[in-house]
Design an enzyme around this catalytic site. Structure first.
Site, PDB file in Angstrom:
ATOM      1  N   GLY A  15      27.892   6.467  29.284  1.00  9.75           N
ATOM      2  CA  GLY A  15      27.966   7.924  28.856  1.00  9.75           C
ATOM      3  C   GLY A  15      26.758   8.535  28.653  1.00  9.75           C
ATOM      4  N   ILE A 177      41.891  -6.302  29.043  1.00 12.30           N
ATOM      5  CA  ILE A 177      40.788  -7.318  28.948  1.00 12.30           C
ATOM      6  C   ILE A 177      41.344  -8.640  29.074  1.00 12.30           C
ATOM      7  CG2 ILE A 177      38.730  -7.969  27.795  1.00 12.30           C
ATOM      8  CD1 ILE A 177      38.315  -5.091  27.065  1.00 12.30           C
ATOM      9  N   GLU A 180      42.878  -9.733  32.403  1.00 12.22           N
ATOM     10  CA  GLU A 180      42.021  -9.924  33.339  1.00 12.22           C
ATOM     11  C   GLU A 180      41.222 -11.532  33.031  1.00 12.22           C
ATOM     12  OE1 GLU A 180      40.517  -5.582  34.459  1.00 12.22           O
ATOM     13  OE2 GLU A 180      39.347  -6.610  32.752  1.00 12.22           O
ATOM     14  N   GLY A 260      41.501  -5.797  21.349  1.00 11.19           N
ATOM     15  CA  GLY A 260      41.144  -4.435  21.214  1.00 11.19           C
ATOM     16  C   GLY A 260      39.676  -4.218  20.648  1.00 11.19           C
ATOM     17  N   THR A 308      34.637   3.613  31.716  1.00 11.24           N
ATOM     18  CA  THR A 308      33.227   3.932  32.170  1.00 11.24           C
ATOM     19  C   THR A 308      33.332   5.404  32.811  1.00 11.24           C
ATOM     20  OG1 THR A 308      32.155   1.757  32.185  1.00 11.24           O
ATOM     21  CG2 THR A 308      31.295   3.318  34.070  1.00 11.24           C
ATOM     22  N   HIS A 435      47.937   1.601  60.364  1.00 10.14           N
ATOM     23  CA  HIS A 435      48.622   0.196  60.908  1.00 10.14           C
ATOM     24  C   HIS A 435      47.811  -0.707  61.228  1.00 10.14           C
ATOM     25  CE1 HIS A 435      52.597  -1.728  61.377  1.00 10.14           C
ATOM     26  NE2 HIS A 435      52.051  -1.879  62.431  1.00 10.14           N
TER      27      HIS A 435
HETATM   28  P1  FAD Z   1      28.791   1.553  25.770  1.00 10.03           P
HETATM   29  O1  FAD Z   1      28.772   1.152  27.264  1.00 10.03           O
HETATM   30  O2  FAD Z   1      29.412   0.618  24.648  1.00 10.03           O
HETATM   31  O3  FAD Z   1      27.486   1.827  25.398  1.00 10.03           O
HETATM   32  C1  FAD Z   1      26.862   2.226  24.089  1.00 10.03           C
HETATM   33  C2  FAD Z   1      25.475   1.552  24.009  1.00 10.03           C
HETATM   34  O4  FAD Z   1      24.937   2.306  22.778  1.00 10.03           O
HETATM   35  C3  FAD Z   1      25.266   0.269  23.887  1.00 10.03           C
HETATM   36  O5  FAD Z   1      24.390  -0.140  24.757  1.00 10.03           O
HETATM   37  C4  FAD Z   1      24.936  -0.016  22.574  1.00 10.03           C
HETATM   38  O6  FAD Z   1      24.041  -1.344  22.393  1.00 10.03           O
HETATM   39  C5  FAD Z   1      24.176   1.347  21.989  1.00 10.03           C
HETATM   40  N1  FAD Z   1      24.400   1.518  20.587  1.00 10.03           N
HETATM   41  C6  FAD Z   1      25.175   1.620  19.759  1.00 10.03           C
HETATM   42  N2  FAD Z   1      24.859   1.987  18.467  1.00 10.03           N
HETATM   43  C7  FAD Z   1      23.398   2.069  18.584  1.00 10.03           C
HETATM   44  C8  FAD Z   1      22.350   2.703  17.848  1.00 10.03           C
HETATM   45  N3  FAD Z   1      22.872   3.074  16.397  1.00 10.03           N
HETATM   46  N4  FAD Z   1      21.278   2.854  18.186  1.00 10.03           N
HETATM   47  C9  FAD Z   1      21.140   2.656  19.459  1.00 10.03           C
HETATM   48  N5  FAD Z   1      21.641   2.261  20.343  1.00 10.03           N
HETATM   49  C10 FAD Z   1      22.998   2.047  19.985  1.00 10.03           C
HETATM   50  N6  FAD Z   1      35.769   0.159  32.057  1.00 10.03           N
HETATM   51  C11 FAD Z   1      36.105   0.786  33.539  1.00 10.03           C
HETATM   52  O7  FAD Z   1      36.135   1.783  33.733  1.00 10.03           O
HETATM   53  N7  FAD Z   1      36.394  -0.244  34.079  1.00 10.03           N
HETATM   54  C12 FAD Z   1      36.399  -1.739  33.980  1.00 10.03           C
HETATM   55  O8  FAD Z   1      36.821  -2.628  34.836  1.00 10.03           O
HETATM   56  C13 FAD Z   1      36.283  -1.882  32.694  1.00 10.03           C
HETATM   57  N8  FAD Z   1      36.198  -3.569  32.188  1.00 10.03           N
HETATM   58  C14 FAD Z   1      36.085  -3.629  30.961  1.00 10.03           C
HETATM   59  C15 FAD Z   1      35.784  -5.048  30.641  1.00 10.03           C
HETATM   60  C16 FAD Z   1      35.085  -5.304  29.419  1.00 10.03           C
HETATM   61  C17 FAD Z   1      35.227  -6.918  28.909  1.00 10.03           C
HETATM   62  C18 FAD Z   1      34.978  -4.366  28.561  1.00 10.03           C
HETATM   63  C19 FAD Z   1      34.495  -4.807  27.030  1.00 10.03           C
HETATM   64  C20 FAD Z   1      34.946  -3.145  28.691  1.00 10.03           C
HETATM   65  C21 FAD Z   1      35.476  -2.718  30.049  1.00 10.03           C
HETATM   66  N9  FAD Z   1      35.602  -1.222  30.389  1.00 10.03           N
HETATM   67  C22 FAD Z   1      35.913  -0.972  31.626  1.00 10.03           C
HETATM   68  C23 FAD Z   1      35.239  -0.250  29.493  1.00 10.03           C
HETATM   69  C24 FAD Z   1      33.733   0.430  29.607  1.00 10.03           C
HETATM   70  O9  FAD Z   1      32.870  -0.740  29.463  1.00 10.03           O
HETATM   71  C25 FAD Z   1      33.464   1.202  28.428  1.00 10.03           C
HETATM   72  O10 FAD Z   1      34.395   2.205  28.729  1.00 10.03           O
HETATM   73  C26 FAD Z   1      32.198   2.088  28.737  1.00 10.03           C
HETATM   74  O11 FAD Z   1      31.178   1.064  28.669  1.00 10.03           O
HETATM   75  C27 FAD Z   1      31.752   2.985  27.631  1.00 10.03           C
HETATM   76  O12 FAD Z   1      30.497   3.900  27.859  1.00 10.03           O
HETATM   77  P2  FAD Z   1      29.901   4.138  26.537  1.00 10.03           P
HETATM   78  O13 FAD Z   1      28.737   4.706  27.015  1.00 10.03           O
HETATM   79  O14 FAD Z   1      30.783   4.934  25.884  1.00 10.03           O
HETATM   80  O15 FAD Z   1      29.602   3.077  25.568  1.00 10.03           O
END
Ligand code: FAD
Length: 446
Positions: A15, A177, A180, A260, A308, A435
């Site tokens: 994100g 999770i 899987e 969760g 993601t 097919h």
């Molecule tokens: P995140 O990816 O969690 O990134 C947030 C970042 O912010 C992290 O790097 C963290 O270190 C950083 N951060 C946090 N606080 C601070 C701070 N105060 N200062 C600086 N940095 C900070 N989704 C799918 O679509 N398909 C899948 O197959 C899938 N499989 C998954 C399997 C597992 C085991 C898990 C746990 C999740 C899975 N997901 C999957 C979900 C997916 O990983 C998340 O939805 C996605 O990563 C969310 O992105 P994000 O950018 O919101 O947060």
């Protein structure tokens, strides 16, 4: 007032990075803070390493299936440490790709934990910086229930660095999770017990899909127990998992708490702003705006779908709206998703129950097929594929498409485009199939 940056992004997960890059493309001055490796949960502890482990786990059945096609292999041997090293090597390569994406976009990177000092000021890595707008994309962390001995359990974060493959493993939770990892470890030879609170795994998915995949997982050797965890304790034979119904399971040192995830809001300094939090998640409107008008949030730290591509889409929508002159709201209808169990699950749109609740039983028609894919005929295996379409009778529109079986994610991704574009059942019927394939069965449902 002049700020150090137009936009400061907290968190370099999918994100945060997507937002920072898209905003920078529009020519604004952007910074991102990250205290961990670049790429967030998805790259480091989620989607990517998990999917690589799913691939690793499927070789065992491929070898068995190959025998039906005339291939014989010497008995194979799986080495956990080699897989873990290869997976982490790939993750490191991806961290580097994220670094070059940030560099190319000329986004400033602050390596450290960011904390909001006020609604325009961020303390990070011993520095204080200001920004006109702040985007919070801090994602989530696994949550552990408050149960005696729970610290003896590992979370999904630690599975990617386990030095040894557990001989026995208890997986707590029936969410995607947990399912899987149950399938991955089972296929790799670990004796897996999965403890679920309800009678079916994968709450929220279509009931037929839940039953189909659960039955297949049990057939593949996973022991699924409906019970509740009371406590965990050390035992001379490993770890003792005490359950509510006075039963217990002995497992290896390893137990996995897959119960969760929660937004990572600790020490973020939200109390220094007017950002509101509800049920542990940042409250945002359809434009990702928090109660503090210059602070926005996307991805897993908000209370929306935690995937993601959703986090990326939310971030790009934000950047397009604020810096690209294109005010838009992300469409949340028909977001497809997959569960990389074996067999795989993928789905888009409404479940049968949701469709009935929304339109009434008489207003929907359900089409279903269950068959053995041609691939499994020569190995004489009873692996089945289930496909299901939910159709709105009056408009003929496809309300939902669900699948359990090989390549479900790849197939449903294509179906999702059609559903998103408003496909009708007549449109599916009029489409010529490929097919022989499993996917063509979606076009011949009667
Ligand atoms: P995140 O990816 O969690 O990134 C947030 C970042 O912010 C992290 O790097 C963290 O270190 C950083 N951060 C946090 N606080 C601070 C701070 N105060 N200062 C600086 N940095 C900070 N989704 C799918 O679509 N398909 C899948 O197959 C899938 N499989 C998954 C399997 C597992 C085991 C898990 C746990 C999740 C899975 N997901 C999957 C979900 C997916 O990983 C998340 O939805 C996605 O990563 C969310 O992105 P994000 O950018 O919101 O947060």
């Amino acid at each position: 007032m002049a700020y150090d940056f137009d936009l400061f992004v907290i968190g370099a997960g999918p994100g945060g990075i997507a937002t920072a890059r898209r905003a920078a493309q529009y020519g604004v001055k952007v910074a991102v803070a990250e205290f961990d490796r670049l790429g967030g949960t998805s790259v480091n502890r989620g989607c990517i390493p998990k999917k690589l482990m799913v691939y690793a786990s499927r070789f065992a059945s491929h070898v068995q299936e190959a025998a039906g096609y005339g291939w014989t292999f010497e008995p194979g041997k799986f080495d956990w440490a080699t897989m873990i090293e290869a997976v982490n090597h790939e993750v490191t390569r991806l961290n580097g790709i994220y670094q070059s994406m940030i560099d190319q976009a000329e986004v400033a990177l602050y390596q450290g934990h960011a904390r909001l000092a006020d609604f325009h000021t961020i303390d990070v890595a011993g520095q204080t910086v200001t920004a006109e707008k702040i985007l919070i994309a801090v994602g989530g962390t696994p949550s552990k229930p408050n149960i005696p001995g729970i610290d003896l359990a590992i979370t999904s974060d630690q599975i990617f660095s386990l030095p040894q493959q557990p001989k026995r493993m208890v997986i707590l939770g029936g969410g995607y999770i947990g399912c899987e990892f149950a399938c991955v470890l089972n296929a790799l030879g670990t004796e897996v017990t999965q403890i679920i609170r309800r009678d079916n795994i994968l709450r929220g998915f279509d009931q037929d899909i839940r039953t189909e995949v659960q039955d297949a997982m049990i057939r593949h050797g996973i022991r699924i127990v409906q019970d509740e965890l009371v406590s965990l304790e050390k035992h001379d034979q490993g770890l003792r998992v005490n359950l509510k119904n006075n039963t217990m399971v002995l497992t290896d040192v390893v137990g996995l708490a897959a119960l969760g995830r929660k937004p990572r809001l600790d020490h973020l300094g939200l109390e220094n702003t007017r950002v509101e939090v509800e049920n542990g998640a940042i409250v945002v409107d359809a434009h990702n705006q928090t109660a503090e008008s210059n602070i926005y949030a996307v991805g897993d730290c908000t209370n929306r779908i935690k995937l993601t591509p959703v986090a990326i889409n939310e971030g790009c929508t934000f950047a397009d709206t604020h810096y690209g002159g294109e005010r838009r709201v992300m469409s949340r209808d028909n977001i497809p998703s997959a569960v990389f169990t074996t067999p795989e699950v993928a789905t888009v749109g409404l479940t049968e129950t949701q469709a009935m609740e929304k339109y009434g039983e008489a207003a929907i028609k359900v089409y279903r097929t269950r068959f053995r894919p041609i691939y499994y005929t020569l190995p004489q295996l009873e692996e089945k594929t289930l496909m299901k379409l939910i159709v709105h009778v009056q408009t003929d529109k496809i309300l939902g498409a669900h699948m359990v079986g090989d390549s479900a994610a790849e197939i449903i991704q294509g179906v999702a485009i059609a559903v998103k574009m408003g496909a009708t059942k007549a449109g599916f019927d009029a489409t010529v199939g490929i097919h022989p394939s499993s996917a063509e069965e979606f076009l011949t449902l009667r």
